[in-house]
Design a protein around this motif. Structure first.
Motif, PDB file in Angstrom:
ATOM      1  N   LYS A   1      58.827 -12.223  27.485  1.00 52.56           N
ATOM      2  CA  LYS A   1      58.239 -12.157  26.140  1.00 52.56           C
ATOM      3  C   LYS A   1      57.917 -13.564  25.641  1.00 52.56           C
ATOM      4  O   LYS A   1      56.852 -13.809  25.066  1.00 52.56           O
ATOM      5  CB  LYS A   1      59.206 -11.469  25.172  1.00 52.56           C
ATOM      6  CG  LYS A   1      58.644 -11.306  23.763  1.00 52.56           C
ATOM      7  CD  LYS A   1      59.556 -10.483  22.889  1.00 52.56           C
ATOM      8  CE  LYS A   1      58.991 -10.382  21.462  1.00 52.56           C
ATOM      9  NZ  LYS A   1      57.677  -9.721  21.419  1.00 52.56           N
TER      10      LYS A   1
ATOM     11  N   ARG B   1      49.769 -10.233  27.235  1.00 54.53           N
ATOM     12  CA  ARG B   1      51.012  -9.682  26.667  1.00 54.53           C
ATOM     13  C   ARG B   1      51.073  -8.173  26.823  1.00 54.53           C
ATOM     14  O   ARG B   1      52.094  -7.609  27.219  1.00 54.53           O
ATOM     15  CB  ARG B   1      51.130 -10.061  25.183  1.00 54.53           C
ATOM     16  CG  ARG B   1      51.802 -11.387  24.937  1.00 54.53           C
ATOM     17  CD  ARG B   1      52.209 -11.540  23.482  1.00 54.53           C
ATOM     18  NE  ARG B   1      51.054 -11.663  22.610  1.00 54.53           N
ATOM     19  CZ  ARG B   1      50.444 -12.818  22.333  1.00 54.53           C
ATOM     20  NH1 ARG B   1      50.867 -13.936  22.874  1.00 54.53           N
ATOM     21  NH2 ARG B   1      49.417 -12.853  21.520  1.00 54.53           N
TER      22      ARG B   1
ATOM     23  N   MET C   1      53.904  -6.187  29.162  1.00 57.50           N
ATOM     24  CA  MET C   1      54.844  -5.242  28.557  1.00 57.50           C
ATOM     25  C   MET C   1      54.629  -3.825  29.101  1.00 57.50           C
ATOM     26  O   MET C   1      55.591  -3.071  29.279  1.00 57.50           O
ATOM     27  CB  MET C   1      54.697  -5.252  27.031  1.00 57.50           C
ATOM     28  CG  MET C   1      55.200  -6.530  26.394  1.00 57.50           C
ATOM     29  SD  MET C   1      56.940  -6.867  26.811  1.00 57.50           S
ATOM     30  CE  MET C   1      57.100  -8.549  26.229  1.00 57.50           C
TER      31      MET C   1
ATOM     32  N   CYS D   1      54.016 -15.380  25.102  1.00 53.71           N
ATOM     33  CA  CYS D   1      53.648 -15.938  23.794  1.00 53.71           C
ATOM     34  C   CYS D   1      53.364 -17.437  23.873  1.00 53.71           C
ATOM     35  O   CYS D   1      52.695 -17.996  22.999  1.00 53.71           O
ATOM     36  CB  CYS D   1      54.773 -15.700  22.775  1.00 53.71           C
ATOM     37  SG  CYS D   1      55.006 -13.978  22.313  1.00 53.71           S
TER      38      CYS D   1
END
Length: 743
Positions: free
Chosen positions: A114, A55, A59, A118
């Protein structure tokens, strides 16, 4: 407020409001799927730790990419503002439409990524309980990407249509207003295309640099399994799956989705301009309504996807096929009802145009599955070739990719002819009205192909989620049974990703053809804006806005004997190969840096291969990020510069040649590269299942080399080509005023 209410009641039919309602429903369901996924357990502390690495890396990359894209957008917006307000060469809304298109495209990619980052650990954890549990979380999470794309796309279209209608309603007639609005809205497609190209190229370079480095050094040289935590590049590899195949694909298909709807609306505004009553408005909103109903049917299809424990690859493919094919059949039936109740002229013929597009999409998907899935002969034959070394694997894969272009090209060709003829009543007279109605049919065929994008994109975004779930399971040492389940989901994901790429390329071909016709309409408006007169076929001076397509072609001498057209076509074909060469070279350079870094860590950090030392994952993520940011700029800018230069030097005839050449070469090359890469990937999977010696054998190493060559084919250059051919069309449309000013 009274004026706004009056405009809405007079101009918009009540059924129009189904479009914003559908967009809100899509976004609401995406949010529900996201919240449901987030409630699932992420697994052991080690699984959570690995997921957090991915993650953070994803990002960080996206943040850097958006900084560069923001600078490019700021410069282009200033250029468009000068053209619009300084030289009156563009509509004054163009700079704003361009920015919103890019913003929504980037937003769709961000939300999808995103969700994917997850979902991977949660999918792996669910696979500990059963195959269906893992499939459900991965697919519903992929559906977030699909629903966000269609939701934001319809929202952007509906908002701009409402705003521009309110602004122009008291300044011109309804017919003139609809032509102006639809051609203006086309320009936000350039913003979406520009953002999509940066996302696709940058993400593709990132993911393949990491993947190649991880495979060549980890699997071939160090002989450790894929996604082994001892491999320093494995986190970067997992990050790359998300930034390339989720954020990149989402931005790509957002642009196709909006482009097909907007180009068809613009063609409808022109084709039905002389019709009585509100027929023109009905033709404009018809593609929007088909897309809106497709949202609800996609949701229905998403809930049909499920499987049983111990399912085979064909069972898993059937589970996904049930959802996508059911949605496609239903939208085909409902399209007849929509066009009938709209009362569109020749509604029956236009309905069959929609079916032509849907059928082409299904055929391309099935053909891609046949040539790339290890369940079928072509990919098995590539695996068999591994027994004689990596060279024969590469030769067989290239041959398979080349042969695989036949069915998609023929399918698109048949769809083009059928949609054209059905929409104009099988009139081959090539009269002005016949051509306009036929082109509207081609545009609405593209809308038909993309109408179930909510579920079609879900099957594509599912792929990298399943891939990351497998990586998480391997690095977390969850055991052979869990890894077997995630491998099954991953292998399915490779096939669905390949099918999704084929679908995206096919839709790009139809959309680009519709945009080609829209370019002609934009040129006519630009000529009227700058005061350029033109002559019709009879040699009489006429208002450019009243010129027919035959008048236009005659005036600009758009024919095969005009060297400007031929030179433009050659440049268009060359642009496709140049673009692929640059992106392949970029992957090669970035992968070289990754290979050296992984080798350095194995050499200098003690205990990595024994499992007692910790690799520096962050350094590999940093190398991929820096390489992607640096390498993506030149290929992306070329797609913007080439149409502008050709327009200035060769004029309208040269640009039309450029777009035709780029479309023909780009479409065929993209299918070849995507299918060859997908086949190489699944040939490796087939060997890893225990065939021809299984993992660690010489056959396995040969297929790894083939997969390494295929990685930039299928994940960087191939899928980026469909954005290239659409972006060149969009740039040509936006720069039409500049081209005309230089006549």
């Amino acid at each position: 407020m009274e004026h706004i209410s009056q405009v809405f009641s007079q101009v918009f039919p009540p059924v129009f409001w189904l479009i914003p309602i559908a967009s809100v429903c899509a976004l609401a369901m995406a949010w529900c799927f996201f919240k449901s996924m987030m409630k699932a357990e992420e697994g052991t502390p080690r699984m959570v730790e690995i997921a957090e690495y991915v993650r953070r890396g994803a990002m960080a990359y996206l943040k850097q990419q958006y900084k560069i894209v923001l600078m490019v957008f700021a410069i282009l917006a200033i250029v468009f503002a000068i053209m619009a307000y300084g030289f009156n060469a563009q509509n004054e809304w163009v700079p704003f439409a361009f920015l919103t298109g890019g913003f929504f495209s980037g937003l769709a990619g961000f939300f999808g990524m995103k969700t994917a980052t997850c979902a991977s650990a949660r999918t792996a954890n669910a696979a500990r309980k059963g195959l269906n549990n893992g499939l459900k979380i991965a697919f519903r999470s992929g559906a977030v990407m699909g629903l966000v794309v269609v939701g934001l796309g319809l929202l952007d279209i509906a908002l701009w249509f409402i705003v521009l209608t309110w602004f122009y309603s008291d300044k011109m007639t309804t017919s003139e207003m609809l032509i102006t609005i639809t051609t203006t809205m086309l320009t936000f497609g350039m913003g979406a295309s520009t953002q999509a190209l940066f996302a696709r190229v940058g993400g593709g370079i990132y993911t393949k640099a990491a993947d190649v480095g991880a495979d060549l050094v980890g699997k071939v040289e160090a002989n450790i399994p894929e996604d082994d935590p001892r491999n320093p590049a494995t986190i970067a590899d997992n990050v790359g799956d998300n930034v390339g195949d989720v954020a990149g694909m989402g931005a790509d298909l957002y642009e196709s989705y909006c482009g097909s709807i907007l180009s068809t609306a613009a063609l409808g505004a022109t084709a039905f301009a002389a019709s009585s009553g509100d027929m023109q408005m009905r033709a404009v909103i018809a593609p929007m309504l088909i897309a809106a109903v497709g949202v609800f049917l996609s949701l229905f299809g998403i809930f049909l996807v499920r499987t049983k424990e111990g399912a085979t690859m064909k069972d898993l493919l059937h589970a996904l096929g049930l959802g996508t094919n059911t949605a496609a059949v239903l939208i085909a039936a409902v399209s007849f009802l929509i066009l009938y109740f709209l009362g569109l002229e020749n509604w029956l013929g236009v309905s069959f145009s929609v079916i032509a597009g849907l059928a082409a999409g299904v055929v391309i998907g099935q053909a891609t599955e046949y040539y790339t899935s290890q369940s079928y002969t072509p990919t098995k034959a590539i695996s068999e070739a591994s027994q004689t070394g990596s060279a024969t694997v590469i030769i067989k894969g290239i041959g398979t990719g080349m042969i695989s272009t036949c069915i998609p090209v023929l399918s698109i060709s048949v769809a083009i002819m059928l949609s054209y003829l059905c929409a104009n009543g099988f009139d081959m007279s090539m009269s002005a009205l016949s051509i306009q109605h036929g082109l509207y049919g081609i545009g609405i065929a593209a809308v038909g192909m993309l109408s179930t994008l909510g579920i079609t994109l879900a099957t594509d975004a599912y792929g990298p989620i399943a891939d990351n779930a497998g990586g998480n399971a391997e690095m977390s040492e969850l055991g052979a049974e869990v890894r077997h389940r995630t491998d099954a989901l991953d292998a399915l994901g490779n096939t669905t990703a390949a099918t999704g790429k084929g679908f995206a390329i096919g839709s790009a071909a139809l959309t680009a053809l519709a945009l080609l016709a829209s370019y002609i309409e934009e040129i006519k408006i630009a000529m009227a804006r700058v005061g350029v007169q033109m002559t019709n076929v009879a040699g009489e001076t006429i208002d450019a806005t009243k010129a027919t397509i035959p008048d236009f072609m005659n005036f600009f001498q758009v024919n095969l004997m005009n060297p400007k057209v031929l030179v433009g076509a050659f440049i268009g074909a060359m642009a496709a190969f140049l673009f692929c060469g640059l992106t392949m070279g970029a992957v090669g350079r970035a992968a070289g840096k990754m290979v050296e870094e992984v080798r350095r860590q194995f050499r200098e950090i003690k205990g990595i291969l024994e499992g007692t030392g910790t690799p520096d994952y962050g350094r590999c993520v940093e190398i991929s990020t820096q390489s992607a940011q640096h390498e993506m700029i030149i290929p992306s800018l070329l797609a913007i510069i080439i149409p502008v230069v050709v327009g200035l030097l060769l004029g309208v005839a040269g640009v039309l040649g450029l777009l035709v050449g780029g479309l023909a070469a780009g479409f065929t090359l993209a299918v070849f590269m995507s299918n060859a890469g997908g086949a190489w990937d699944n040939a490796k999977k087939y060997v890893e299942e225990g065939n021809f010696g299984g993992k660690g054998s010489n056959s396995h190493k040969a297929t790894i080399v083939g997969d390494t060559v295929g990685d930039p084919f299928k994940d960087t250059s191939g899928p980026s080509l469909n954005i290239l051919i659409k972006l060149m069309s969009m740039v040509s449309i936006v720069m039409a005023g500049l081209t005309v000013a230089c006549l």
